[in-house]
Design a protein around this motif. Structure first.
Motif: not given
Length: 302
Positions: A70-71, A76, A263
Protein backbone atom coordinates in the motif's frame (compact mmCIF):
# COMPACT_ATOMS: atom_id res chain seq x y z
CA UNK A 1 79.95 -48.67 35.50
CA UNK A 2 77.58 -45.76 34.80
CA UNK A 3 76.83 -44.93 31.19
CA UNK A 4 77.14 -41.21 30.45
CA UNK A 5 74.68 -39.56 28.07
CA UNK A 6 76.38 -37.69 25.23
CA UNK A 7 76.14 -33.94 25.60
CA UNK A 8 74.84 -33.52 22.04
CA UNK A 9 71.92 -35.87 22.68
CA UNK A 10 70.84 -33.88 25.75
CA UNK A 11 71.14 -30.64 23.78
CA UNK A 12 68.99 -32.04 20.95
CA UNK A 13 66.38 -33.22 23.43
CA UNK A 14 66.19 -29.82 25.08
CA UNK A 15 66.02 -28.11 21.70
CA UNK A 16 63.17 -30.42 20.65
CA UNK A 17 61.28 -29.64 23.83
CA UNK A 18 61.78 -25.93 23.26
CA UNK A 19 60.49 -26.20 19.68
CA UNK A 20 57.46 -28.13 20.91
CA UNK A 21 56.75 -25.48 23.53
CA UNK A 22 56.98 -22.71 20.94
CA UNK A 23 54.72 -24.63 18.56
CA UNK A 24 52.09 -25.05 21.28
CA UNK A 25 52.28 -21.34 22.08
CA UNK A 26 51.77 -20.47 18.43
CA UNK A 27 48.84 -22.86 18.20
CA UNK A 28 47.23 -21.36 21.28
CA UNK A 29 47.76 -17.84 19.96
CA UNK A 30 46.25 -18.77 16.58
CA UNK A 31 43.28 -20.48 18.26
CA UNK A 32 42.77 -17.40 20.44
CA UNK A 33 42.74 -15.13 17.38
CA UNK A 34 40.22 -17.38 15.60
CA UNK A 35 38.01 -17.53 18.68
CA UNK A 36 38.14 -13.74 19.04
CA UNK A 37 37.21 -13.16 15.41
CA UNK A 38 34.37 -15.68 15.66
CA UNK A 39 33.07 -14.05 18.84
CA UNK A 40 33.18 -10.61 17.22
CA UNK A 41 31.29 -11.89 14.17
CA UNK A 42 28.64 -13.57 16.32
CA UNK A 43 28.32 -10.45 18.48
CA UNK A 44 27.82 -8.20 15.45
CA UNK A 45 25.27 -10.62 14.01
CA UNK A 46 23.44 -10.82 17.34
CA UNK A 47 23.29 -7.03 17.63
CA UNK A 48 21.96 -6.78 14.09
CA UNK A 49 19.28 -9.41 14.73
CA UNK A 50 18.25 -7.79 18.02
CA UNK A 51 17.96 -4.40 16.33
CA UNK A 52 15.79 -5.89 13.55
CA UNK A 53 13.61 -7.70 16.07
CA UNK A 54 13.07 -4.55 18.13
CA UNK A 55 12.11 -2.57 15.03
CA UNK A 56 9.91 -5.09 13.26
CA UNK A 57 8.48 -7.60 15.75
CA UNK A 58 5.52 -5.44 16.72
CA UNK A 59 4.72 -4.90 13.03
CA UNK A 60 4.22 -8.60 12.28
CA UNK A 61 0.56 -9.62 12.34
CA UNK A 62 -1.98 -11.36 10.15
CA UNK A 63 -2.78 -8.19 8.23
CA UNK A 64 0.88 -7.62 7.40
CA UNK A 65 1.19 -11.15 6.01
CA UNK A 66 -2.06 -11.15 4.03
CA UNK A 67 -2.26 -7.60 2.66
CA UNK A 68 -0.79 -6.34 -0.57
CA UNK A 69 1.56 -3.37 -0.69
CA UNK A 70 0.00 0.00 0.00
CA UNK A 71 1.01 3.63 -0.28
CA UNK A 72 0.75 4.02 3.49
CA UNK A 73 3.09 2.20 5.86
CA UNK A 74 0.28 1.33 8.26
CA UNK A 75 -1.71 -0.57 5.61
CA UNK A 76 1.10 -2.15 3.63
CA UNK A 77 1.71 -5.91 3.54
CA UNK A 78 3.99 -8.54 2.04
CA UNK A 79 1.48 -10.99 0.60
CA UNK A 80 2.79 -10.61 -2.93
CA UNK A 81 6.43 -11.00 -1.86
CA UNK A 82 5.77 -13.92 0.48
CA UNK A 83 3.74 -15.97 -2.00
CA UNK A 84 6.19 -15.06 -4.76
CA UNK A 85 9.18 -16.26 -2.72
CA UNK A 86 7.46 -19.53 -1.82
CA UNK A 87 6.49 -20.11 -5.47
CA UNK A 88 10.02 -19.33 -6.61
CA UNK A 89 11.59 -21.73 -4.11
CA UNK A 90 9.25 -24.61 -4.95
CA UNK A 91 9.73 -24.20 -8.70
CA UNK A 92 13.49 -23.70 -8.35
CA UNK A 93 13.81 -26.87 -6.26
CA UNK A 94 11.75 -28.87 -8.77
CA UNK A 95 14.11 -27.80 -11.54
CA UNK A 96 17.49 -27.75 -9.80
CA UNK A 97 17.32 -30.85 -7.58
CA UNK A 98 16.82 -33.58 -10.23
CA UNK A 99 19.24 -31.91 -12.65
CA UNK A 100 21.90 -31.42 -9.98
CA UNK A 101 21.58 -34.94 -8.57
CA UNK A 102 21.64 -36.46 -12.06
CA UNK A 103 24.75 -34.49 -12.98
CA UNK A 104 26.47 -35.50 -9.73
CA UNK A 105 25.73 -39.20 -10.30
CA UNK A 106 26.91 -39.05 -13.90
CA UNK A 107 30.16 -37.23 -13.12
CA UNK A 108 31.00 -39.46 -10.17
CA UNK A 109 29.84 -42.87 -11.40
CA UNK A 110 29.61 -42.96 -15.20
CA UNK A 111 31.67 -40.14 -16.75
CA UNK A 112 34.99 -41.23 -18.31
CA UNK A 113 38.18 -39.75 -16.92
CA UNK A 114 39.28 -37.60 -19.84
CA UNK A 115 40.20 -33.99 -20.56
CA UNK A 116 36.62 -32.90 -21.31
CA UNK A 117 35.29 -34.30 -18.03
CA UNK A 118 38.05 -32.66 -16.02
CA UNK A 119 37.36 -29.35 -17.79
CA UNK A 120 33.67 -29.67 -17.00
CA UNK A 121 34.39 -30.42 -13.33
CA UNK A 122 36.65 -27.38 -13.06
CA UNK A 123 34.01 -25.16 -14.66
CA UNK A 124 31.33 -26.40 -12.26
CA UNK A 125 33.54 -25.60 -9.28
CA UNK A 126 34.31 -22.14 -10.67
CA UNK A 127 30.66 -21.38 -11.40
CA UNK A 128 29.87 -21.69 -7.68
CA UNK A 129 31.80 -18.44 -7.12
CA UNK A 130 30.33 -16.37 -9.95
CA UNK A 131 28.45 -13.24 -8.71
CA UNK A 132 24.69 -13.65 -8.72
CA UNK A 133 24.07 -10.63 -10.93
CA UNK A 134 25.89 -12.43 -13.75
CA UNK A 135 23.30 -15.20 -13.55
CA UNK A 136 20.62 -12.52 -13.72
CA UNK A 137 22.09 -11.16 -16.95
CA UNK A 138 22.35 -14.71 -18.31
CA UNK A 139 18.72 -15.33 -17.37
CA UNK A 140 17.61 -12.20 -19.21
CA UNK A 141 19.55 -13.15 -22.33
CA UNK A 142 18.54 -16.82 -22.42
CA UNK A 143 15.17 -17.23 -20.72
CA UNK A 144 13.54 -13.83 -21.16
CA UNK A 145 14.58 -13.07 -24.74
CA UNK A 146 16.07 -16.16 -26.43
CA UNK A 147 13.41 -18.60 -25.17
CA UNK A 148 10.75 -15.84 -25.13
CA UNK A 149 9.55 -16.64 -21.61
CA UNK A 150 9.22 -12.96 -20.76
CA UNK A 151 9.68 -11.50 -17.30
CA UNK A 152 7.77 -14.33 -15.69
CA UNK A 153 7.89 -16.58 -12.65
CA UNK A 154 9.30 -19.42 -14.76
CA UNK A 155 12.18 -17.25 -16.02
CA UNK A 156 13.02 -16.22 -12.45
CA UNK A 157 12.93 -19.81 -11.19
CA UNK A 158 15.15 -21.05 -14.02
CA UNK A 159 17.63 -18.25 -13.32
CA UNK A 160 17.81 -19.17 -9.63
CA UNK A 161 18.13 -22.83 -10.60
CA UNK A 162 21.24 -21.98 -12.62
CA UNK A 163 22.55 -20.04 -9.64
CA UNK A 164 22.37 -22.97 -7.22
CA UNK A 165 23.12 -25.85 -9.61
CA UNK A 166 26.92 -25.78 -9.05
CA UNK A 167 26.42 -25.95 -5.27
CA UNK A 168 24.02 -28.90 -5.57
CA UNK A 169 26.34 -30.76 -7.95
CA UNK A 170 29.40 -30.27 -5.72
CA UNK A 171 27.47 -31.31 -2.60
CA UNK A 172 26.03 -34.31 -4.42
CA UNK A 173 29.43 -35.50 -5.57
CA UNK A 174 30.87 -35.20 -2.09
CA UNK A 175 27.95 -37.19 -0.70
CA UNK A 176 28.47 -39.93 -3.30
CA UNK A 177 32.18 -40.10 -2.49
CA UNK A 178 31.32 -40.62 1.16
CA UNK A 179 29.42 -43.83 0.36
CA UNK A 180 31.63 -46.84 1.26
CA UNK A 181 33.21 -48.60 -1.70
CA UNK A 182 32.01 -51.94 -0.31
CA UNK A 183 28.42 -51.03 -1.19
CA UNK A 184 29.34 -50.61 -4.86
CA UNK A 185 31.44 -53.76 -4.97
CA UNK A 186 28.79 -55.79 -3.16
CA UNK A 187 26.05 -54.73 -5.58
CA UNK A 188 28.16 -55.46 -8.64
CA UNK A 189 29.28 -58.80 -7.18
CA UNK A 190 25.64 -59.85 -6.78
CA UNK A 191 24.99 -59.22 -10.46
CA UNK A 192 23.41 -55.76 -10.39
CA UNK A 193 24.13 -53.37 -13.24
CA UNK A 194 25.98 -50.10 -12.55
CA UNK A 195 22.70 -48.22 -12.99
CA UNK A 196 20.93 -50.46 -10.48
CA UNK A 197 23.75 -50.03 -7.97
CA UNK A 198 23.63 -46.25 -8.41
CA UNK A 199 19.85 -46.03 -8.15
CA UNK A 200 19.16 -48.57 -5.39
CA UNK A 201 22.30 -48.43 -3.25
CA UNK A 202 24.40 -45.31 -3.76
CA UNK A 203 21.64 -42.73 -4.21
CA UNK A 204 19.70 -43.65 -1.02
CA UNK A 205 22.91 -43.63 1.01
CA UNK A 206 24.00 -40.25 -0.40
CA UNK A 207 20.56 -38.65 -0.30
CA UNK A 208 20.89 -37.06 3.18
CA UNK A 209 23.95 -35.11 2.11
CA UNK A 210 22.32 -34.18 -1.18
CA UNK A 211 19.23 -32.87 0.58
CA UNK A 212 21.36 -30.84 2.95
CA UNK A 213 23.31 -29.32 0.07
CA UNK A 214 20.10 -28.54 -1.81
CA UNK A 215 18.49 -26.79 1.15
CA UNK A 216 21.65 -24.79 1.79
CA UNK A 217 21.69 -23.78 -1.88
CA UNK A 218 18.02 -22.78 -1.70
CA UNK A 219 18.84 -20.80 1.43
CA UNK A 220 21.26 -18.79 -0.67
CA UNK A 221 18.73 -18.33 -3.46
CA UNK A 222 15.92 -17.19 -1.17
CA UNK A 223 17.79 -14.04 -0.22
CA UNK A 224 19.11 -13.11 -3.66
CA UNK A 225 17.83 -9.81 -5.05
CA UNK A 226 20.09 -9.01 -8.01
CA UNK A 227 19.27 -11.94 -10.36
CA UNK A 228 15.49 -11.83 -9.95
CA UNK A 229 15.50 -8.02 -10.11
CA UNK A 230 17.39 -8.15 -13.39
CA UNK A 231 15.07 -10.86 -14.73
CA UNK A 232 12.05 -8.71 -13.97
CA UNK A 233 10.67 -9.19 -10.46
CA UNK A 234 8.19 -6.45 -9.60
CA UNK A 235 7.93 -4.62 -6.30
CA UNK A 236 4.30 -5.58 -5.82
CA UNK A 237 1.35 -7.06 -7.68
CA UNK A 238 -2.23 -8.03 -7.00
CA UNK A 239 -3.64 -11.36 -8.15
CA UNK A 240 -6.52 -13.65 -7.36
CA UNK A 241 -4.59 -16.81 -8.25
CA UNK A 242 -1.78 -17.73 -5.85
CA UNK A 243 0.60 -19.35 -6.42
CA UNK A 244 0.58 -17.63 -9.78
CA UNK A 245 0.80 -19.07 -13.25
CA UNK A 246 4.29 -19.74 -14.54
CA UNK A 247 4.09 -17.11 -17.28
CA UNK A 248 2.88 -14.25 -15.07
CA UNK A 249 4.87 -11.49 -13.41
CA UNK A 250 6.10 -12.19 -9.90
CA UNK A 251 7.29 -10.45 -6.76
CA UNK A 252 9.68 -11.66 -4.06
CA UNK A 253 10.41 -10.79 -0.46
CA UNK A 254 14.00 -9.51 -1.03
CA UNK A 255 12.76 -7.18 -3.77
CA UNK A 256 9.88 -5.97 -1.64
CA UNK A 257 12.20 -5.35 1.33
CA UNK A 258 14.48 -3.37 -0.98
CA UNK A 259 11.45 -1.32 -2.04
CA UNK A 260 10.55 -0.63 1.61
CA UNK A 261 14.08 0.52 2.44
CA UNK A 262 14.23 2.84 -0.58
CA UNK A 263 11.15 4.80 0.54
CA UNK A 264 11.62 7.96 2.63
CA UNK A 265 8.93 7.23 5.23
CA UNK A 266 10.20 5.82 8.52
CA UNK A 267 7.29 3.37 8.68
CA UNK A 268 8.47 1.73 5.46
CA UNK A 269 12.26 1.73 5.73
CA UNK A 270 12.38 0.75 9.41
CA UNK A 271 9.23 -0.97 10.63
CA UNK A 272 7.97 -2.63 7.43
CA UNK A 273 11.47 -3.51 6.18
CA UNK A 274 12.48 -5.02 9.53
CA UNK A 275 9.27 -7.04 9.70
CA UNK A 276 9.86 -8.31 6.16
CA UNK A 277 13.42 -9.34 7.09
CA UNK A 278 12.08 -11.27 10.10
CA UNK A 279 9.57 -13.11 7.92
CA UNK A 280 12.32 -13.95 5.41
CA UNK A 281 14.52 -15.25 8.24
CA UNK A 282 11.63 -17.34 9.56
CA UNK A 283 11.13 -18.93 6.13
CA UNK A 284 14.87 -19.61 5.96
CA UNK A 285 14.88 -21.25 9.40
CA UNK A 286 11.92 -23.43 8.43
CA UNK A 287 13.77 -24.57 5.30
CA UNK A 288 16.92 -25.39 7.26
CA UNK A 289 14.89 -27.27 9.88
CA UNK A 290 13.25 -29.29 7.11
CA UNK A 291 16.72 -30.15 5.79
CA UNK A 292 17.82 -31.38 9.21
CA UNK A 293 14.68 -33.50 9.65
CA UNK A 294 14.99 -35.02 6.17
CA UNK A 295 18.69 -35.74 6.65
CA UNK A 296 18.13 -37.45 10.00
CA UNK A 297 15.24 -39.50 8.65
CA UNK A 298 17.17 -40.79 5.65
CA UNK A 299 20.27 -41.37 7.78
CA UNK A 300 18.32 -43.62 10.16
CA UNK A 301 16.69 -45.43 7.27
CA UNK A 302 19.82 -46.16 5.25
Amino acid sequence: MAVSTPRRTVHDTLAGLERGRRRKLKERAFATVLFTLTAVAILVLALLVVDIVLDGFTRINVDFLTRYASRTAENTGIRAGLTGTLSLMVLTALVAFPVGVGAAIYLEEFAPDNRFTRLMEANISNLAGVPSVVYGLLGVAVFVYALNLGRSLLAGALTLALLILPVIIVAGRESIRAVPLAIRDGGLALGATPWQVSYRQILPSALPGMLTGTILALSRAIGETAPILVVGAVFSRRADNEPWYFMEAFAALPVQIYNFVSRPQEGFKIDAASAGILVLMAVLLIMNSAAIVARNRFSRRY
